[in-house]
Design a protein around this motif. Structure first.
Motif, PDB file in Angstrom:
ATOM      1  N   VAL A  31     -20.163   0.841   4.183  1.00 27.86           N
ATOM      2  CA  VAL A  31     -18.962   0.173   3.664  1.00 27.86           C
ATOM      3  C   VAL A  31     -18.441  -0.832   4.680  1.00 27.86           C
ATOM      4  CG1 VAL A  31     -16.576   0.473   2.905  1.00 27.86           C
ATOM      5  CG2 VAL A  31     -18.325   2.158   2.264  1.00 27.86           C
ATOM      6  N   PHE A  32     -18.372  -2.096   4.285  1.00 29.96           N
ATOM      7  CA  PHE A  32     -17.755  -3.127   5.124  1.00 29.96           C
ATOM      8  C   PHE A  32     -16.850  -3.950   4.225  1.00 29.96           C
ATOM      9  CE2 PHE A  32     -17.314  -7.134   7.343  1.00 29.96           C
ATOM     10  CZ  PHE A  32     -17.186  -6.729   8.656  1.00 29.96           C
ATOM     11  N   ASP A  33     -15.569  -3.874   4.454  1.00 33.13           N
ATOM     12  CA  ASP A  33     -14.578  -4.477   3.564  1.00 33.13           C
ATOM     13  C   ASP A  33     -13.668  -5.389   4.376  1.00 33.13           C
ATOM     14  OD1 ASP A  33     -12.621  -5.142   1.780  1.00 33.13           O
ATOM     15  OD2 ASP A  33     -12.191  -3.098   1.135  1.00 33.13           O
ATOM     16  N   ALA A  34     -14.019  -6.670   4.416  1.00 35.14           N
ATOM     17  CA  ALA A  34     -13.233  -7.622   5.207  1.00 35.14           C
ATOM     18  C   ALA A  34     -11.805  -7.732   4.685  1.00 35.14           C
ATOM     19  CB  ALA A  34     -13.909  -8.993   5.195  1.00 35.14           C
ATOM     20  N   GLY A  35     -11.626  -7.582   3.373  1.00 32.98           N
ATOM     21  CA  GLY A  35     -10.281  -7.665   2.806  1.00 32.98           C
ATOM     22  C   GLY A  35      -9.371  -6.577   3.326  1.00 32.98           C
ATOM     23  N   SER A  36      -9.916  -5.376   3.526  1.00 32.19           N
ATOM     24  CA  SER A  36      -9.117  -4.274   4.058  1.00 32.19           C
ATOM     25  C   SER A  36      -8.660  -4.569   5.482  1.00 32.19           C
ATOM     26  CB  SER A  36      -9.930  -2.974   4.034  1.00 32.19           C
ATOM     27  OG  SER A  36     -10.063  -2.501   2.716  1.00 32.19           O
ATOM     28  N   LEU A  37      -9.509  -5.241   6.246  1.00 35.62           N
ATOM     29  CA  LEU A  37      -9.122  -5.574   7.617  1.00 35.62           C
ATOM     30  C   LEU A  37      -7.964  -6.561   7.636  1.00 35.62           C
ATOM     31  CD1 LEU A  37     -12.648  -5.862   9.269  1.00 35.62           C
ATOM     32  CD2 LEU A  37     -11.072  -3.922   9.283  1.00 35.62           C
ATOM     33  N   ARG A  38      -7.963  -7.481   6.689  1.00 36.77           N
ATOM     34  CA  ARG A  38      -6.826  -8.407   6.594  1.00 36.77           C
ATOM     35  C   ARG A  38      -5.556  -7.661   6.206  1.00 36.77           C
ATOM     36  NH1 ARG A  38     -10.930 -11.739   4.402  1.00 36.77           N
ATOM     37  NH2 ARG A  38     -10.399 -11.124   2.268  1.00 36.77           N
ATOM     38  N   LEU A  39      -5.688  -6.696   5.301  1.00 37.18           N
ATOM     39  CA  LEU A  39      -4.525  -5.900   4.919  1.00 37.18           C
ATOM     40  C   LEU A  39      -4.031  -5.052   6.082  1.00 37.18           C
ATOM     41  CD1 LEU A  39      -5.501  -4.725   1.324  1.00 37.18           C
ATOM     42  CD2 LEU A  39      -3.817  -6.461   1.970  1.00 37.18           C
ATOM     43  N   LYS A  40      -4.945  -4.609   6.943  1.00 42.48           N
ATOM     44  CA  LYS A  40      -4.537  -3.856   8.129  1.00 42.48           C
ATOM     45  C   LYS A  40      -3.631  -4.705   9.010  1.00 42.48           C
ATOM     46  CE  LYS A  40      -6.212  -1.629  12.351  1.00 42.48           C
ATOM     47  NZ  LYS A  40      -5.202  -2.313  13.183  1.00 42.48           N
ATOM     48  N   LEU A  41      -4.008  -5.941   9.237  1.00 43.68           N
ATOM     49  CA  LEU A  41      -3.177  -6.822  10.057  1.00 43.68           C
ATOM     50  C   LEU A  41      -1.804  -7.011   9.419  1.00 43.68           C
ATOM     51  CD1 LEU A  41      -5.796  -9.564  11.057  1.00 43.68           C
ATOM     52  CD2 LEU A  41      -4.925  -7.680  12.459  1.00 43.68           C
ATOM     53  N   LEU A  87       0.512   2.179   4.087  1.00 47.58           N
ATOM     54  CA  LEU A  87       1.013   0.896   3.600  1.00 47.58           C
ATOM     55  C   LEU A  87      -0.154  -0.043   3.295  1.00 47.58           C
ATOM     56  CD1 LEU A  87       3.370  -0.950   2.949  1.00 47.58           C
ATOM     57  CD2 LEU A  87       3.445  -1.622   5.360  1.00 47.58           C
ATOM     58  N   GLY A  88      -1.162  -0.072   4.159  1.00 47.51           N
ATOM     59  CA  GLY A  88      -2.321  -0.906   3.897  1.00 47.51           C
ATOM     60  C   GLY A  88      -3.028  -0.505   2.611  1.00 47.51           C
ATOM     61  N   TYR A  89      -3.122   0.793   2.368  1.00 47.23           N
ATOM     62  CA  TYR A  89      -3.734   1.286   1.134  1.00 47.23           C
ATOM     63  C   TYR A  89      -2.925   0.830  -0.079  1.00 47.23           C
ATOM     64  CZ  TYR A  89      -5.548   4.571  -2.328  1.00 47.23           C
ATOM     65  OH  TYR A  89      -6.100   5.125  -3.452  1.00 47.23           O
TER      66      TYR A  89
END
Length: 357
Positions: A31-41, A87-89
């Protein structure tokens, strides 16, 4: 990117742990989800702004108390990581208009978590985490801690008034369980002292009432297999229940969060407590007579080498399950956070034989 290459990157020591965690999770799960990393920020920024706002009021109160025009105040806030993950979720699964509602519940959760941690520190007369930018005496530090906690508690109480009674009841339920566990501290210290003196009955009691303690009422968050994990009851009461309640607070305000996500958060937090805090603090906990899963293993195991191996195995069992549940919940961020916890731990700090107290 192929999983094998990701695994090689994850094992490259000079890289930051955060980078290695991303590639390690991909290597393990695909699993590699670049969108989730943006949401983390985005979630990180939102929570840090909430903390800055709350601490800004604390700084004003301290400045007024001590006669300064401005002071800087800091307090360790690593314990709010699960709120950032939640919150990111929610950012990912909710439409944009609902993001503000999610942020408001997160604000309550964050301030309640820090307030509870401050109260624990004050109860233990531990003031070193209350950091200001001017010279202080011991009495000053105690007063600063008192001011910070009182102000934050007032903010939390005001926020609770905006929600249903059920939200407050969930929070109070968790606090009651956590405080009941703290009340057992002296009993556990006595057990540890007896075990160190060679009392075989004490070792049996540690095994029965600390390592494999039974729940009076089994938490719904765990599966039957997880209920067999060593130290589950004591560590759930110690740290896990607070984050169980945190997720329930979101649910009570209308947010749908799957059981797998909550399970991943609670298991990751317990794993972090063992793999990071208790592992790092082993020698100081030993000197202080503090019973933890790590000090317990060095009492129960036949040798230091066996104890070290057991600590690693138990910690990994929690973190592996947390990672699996994160994948089930489709929460890449929680999976990466769990991988980060694992890669941030250093079992090399544990001795192969038990140091003298």
């Amino acid at each position: 990117m192929r999983k094998r290459a990701a695994g090689l990157i994850a094992d490259t020591e000079p890289l930051p742990t955060s980078v290695r965690a991303v590639f390690g999770y991909y290597a393990d799960t695909g699993v590699f989800d670049a969108g989730s990393l943006r949401l983390k920020l985005r979630a990180d920024d939102a929570v840090e702004e909430m903390i800055r706002e709350a601490f800004g009021e604390i700084e004003e109160a301290i400045a007024a108390e001590f006669g300064y025009g401005y002071v800087s105040f800091q307090y360790d806030t690593k314990l709010v990581m699960p709120a950032k993950l939640t919150l990111g979720y929610l950012y990912r699964i909710l439409d944009e208009p609902a993001h503000y509602e999610a942020e408001e519940v997160t604000r309550l959760a964050v301030e309640a978590l820090i307030d509870g941690d401050m109260r624990d520190a004050i109860n233990d007369a531990e003031y070193d985490d209350f950091v200001v930018d001017f010279e202080t005496t011991a009495d000053d530090r105690a007063r600063i801690a008192e001011l910070a906690q009182e102000l934050l508690q007032a903010r939390v109480e005001e926020q609770f008034s905006r929600y249903s009674a059920e939200v407050r009841e969930v929070y109070d339920w968790a606090v009651d369980i956590s405080e009941a566990h703290q009340d057992e501290d002296e009993q556990f210290r006595t057990l540890m002292s007896r075990a160190e003196d060679g009392d075989a009955d004490a070792l049996d009691e540690i095994e029965r009432t600390y390592k494999y303690a039974d729940f009076e009422a089994q938490p719904e968050v765990f599966t039957e297999d997880e209920l067999e994990l060593p130290y589950l009851k004591t560590q759930y009461d110690r740290v896990g229940v607070i984050y169980d309640a945190m997720i329930e607070m979101y649910r009570e305000t209308g947010f749908e969060i799957p059981d797998a996500f909550k399970r991943s958060i609670v298991l990751a937090i317990i794993g972090a407590q063992l793999w990071l805090d208790d592992l790092d603090d082993y020698e100081s906990d030993l000197r202080d007579g503090q019973l933890t899963p790590v000090t317990a293993e060095y009492l129960l195991a036949a040798s230091g080498t066996e104890a070290k191996s057991s600590v690693v195995e138990i910690s990994e069992s929690y973190l592996d399950r947390a990672s699996t549940e994160a994948t089930v919940a489709d929460s890449t961020l929680t999976g990466i956070a769990t991988e980060y916890i694992y890669r941030d731990g250093d079992p090399g700090k544990l001795p192969t034989r038990r140091p003298k107290t």
